[in-house]
Write an enzyme that holds these catalytic residues in place. Sequence first.
Site, mmCIF file in Angstrom:
data_model
loop_
_atom_site.group_PDB
_atom_site.id
_atom_site.type_symbol
_atom_site.label_atom_id
_atom_site.label_comp_id
_atom_site.label_asym_id
_atom_site.label_seq_id
_atom_site.Cartn_x
_atom_site.Cartn_y
_atom_site.Cartn_z
ATOM 1 N N GLU A 254 0.842 -1.189 0.000
ATOM 2 C CA GLU A 254 0.000 0.000 0.000
ATOM 3 C C GLU A 254 0.882 1.244 0.000
ATOM 4 O O GLU A 254 1.947 1.284 0.633
ATOM 5 C CB GLU A 254 -0.898 -0.002 1.244
ATOM 6 C CG GLU A 254 -1.801 1.214 1.353
ATOM 7 C CD GLU A 254 -2.548 1.276 2.676
ATOM 8 O OE1 GLU A 254 -3.605 1.925 2.710
ATOM 9 O OE2 GLU A 254 -2.078 0.682 3.668
ATOM 10 N N LYS B 159 -9.944 1.595 -1.879
ATOM 11 C CA LYS B 159 -10.018 1.254 -0.464
ATOM 12 C C LYS B 159 -11.385 1.681 0.052
ATOM 13 O O LYS B 159 -11.800 2.834 -0.115
ATOM 14 C CB LYS B 159 -8.906 1.957 0.316
ATOM 15 C CG LYS B 159 -8.726 1.477 1.741
ATOM 16 C CD LYS B 159 -7.468 2.085 2.360
ATOM 17 C CE LYS B 159 -7.168 1.508 3.740
ATOM 18 N NZ LYS B 159 -5.908 2.059 4.303
ATOM 19 N N CYS C 197 -5.250 -3.034 2.978
ATOM 20 C CA CYS C 197 -4.891 -2.874 4.386
ATOM 21 C C CYS C 197 -6.086 -2.948 5.331
ATOM 22 O O CYS C 197 -6.593 -4.019 5.633
ATOM 23 C CB CYS C 197 -4.129 -1.562 4.544
ATOM 24 S SG CYS C 197 -3.144 -1.455 6.061
#
Length: 552
Positions: free
Chosen positions: A284, A361, A395
């Site tokens: 990331e 995300k 993440c």
Amino acid sequence: MAKTPAKKKPATRRKASEKFGQRRLEIRNARIRDIPGIANLVRRVYNDMPAYTHGEVRGQINNFREGCFVALLDEEVVGYCATMQVAETLAFQDHDWDEITGNGFGSRHDPTGDWLYGYEMCVDPKVRGVRIGRRLYEERRALAEENDLKGVIFAGRMPNYRRHKRKVDGPQDYLDQVVAGKIHDPVLRFQLANGFEPERVLENYLPEDKASEANAVMMVWRNPYVEADQPPKKRLPRGVEAVRVATCQLQARAVKDYAEFLSTIEYFVDVASDYESDFILFPELFTLMLLSYEEKELSPVEAIERLSEYTPRLKQDISDMAMRFNINIIAGSHPTRMDDGDIHNVAYVCLRDGSVHEQEKIHPTPNERYWWNIKGGDKIDVIQTDCGPIGVQICYDSEFPELSRRLADEGARIIFVPFCTDSRQGYLRVRYCGQARAIENQCFVVLSGNVGNLPNVGNMDIQYAQSCILTPCDFPFARDGIAAEATENVETLTISDINLADLSWARAEGTVRNLADRRFDLYRIEWDEDGKHRGKPRPRREPLGPTGPGGG
């Protein structure tokens, strides 16, 4: 006493891809590119019920492609049917449509099941005279015969029930009168004419079916080529479907320009390609090192704006790299300004066929929201690759199990998790959640993180990572559920072979079967496809600590 031998099977079966006449009509297995046409067909046929989402149709095809058929007339989708294999106990017990289909994704397909269960059949009402429905039923029966299944079972609608409700004594009496020819029901009569026999009525099968008042008729066709008293025990062979995966634990380093950054990335892509890897995953925010050659440290807002300027070049260069080195690249994530002006954290997935896919995300961390004003995306779907469907969770997203479950329902067998964490605690949150997602969804989870530091770049003061490739915990996999892992905080490339066929075996015959054993009668996940709840403001409370990623 000697047993009577089973009837001999027909010598050949008409291929699903056979075309008729002047090649106007084609019946074949559904493909991913058919999804928009299938969704539009269902919307036309069932205008009084909710239409399928593209994700649901994608799951149906990915979970059992051999059981999904389309009819195309002049290259337009005019018919569709979806089936899956299930165990006899599940097929014949009381159930509803959501429960048996895994909320519409076909995710309860069991390759060891002894019955073929049909859960979707629709034909464009404007198409007449070519017997598309009959042809699709023939495909189902032929598939059951080829796979030595006991037969075909499905729950058929009774769309004239509401119209005749006052003339009959309940749905069973309605069925009896339809069978006796006293009441006409177009759907049930068609199914009876195609050799299916009514077993019983299923009440509350599909609440959205108002015309049938949620009732359905369990219809059965028994395969005459299988001995019902001694069916063969179906076992899924432990096959090999090898995929080689590389995860790059990347050292944050100062670079003099964009070309040097790209050269660093290309080095690891080249090495992974030399090892004949199918995928390589980067961390990331791996592009933050592009800020290292700025004359001064930029504020969070300025840094995001500067990084976003690189987006077009980055996508093009990584895509070119994927094709040149013949490898699928999951390019970590990169802050990107969207068309509406919002900044999103986006993973660009560049496949070796030249296509570029994006996964935003969904859940920015508190630090991302506060310091960088990053907004969350609103869509997550599998990405089709030459090694099958995959998913990407950036993440913090891996800490929300409902996202991985959606990807698994759509057919994902590998989930890639690029992450950026500044402390061991933050890393372990991602690591433990990644291992949990692998167990819950009986899939592989690949993690890749940054190491090192860049003193003049916000968000890169310190990094902690131990990149790894995680597996379910069962007999076919590594003893500790770890296929491979890197040494902590050292730049390296970690490579491992994984066998996707082991997942199929574990899902069907493993010690535990998390996907199959879900209680669909008690709970389900619903995704807000139309976005009616999007855009609600969230409080921007100042988080604790510096402008780091916050361990997510």
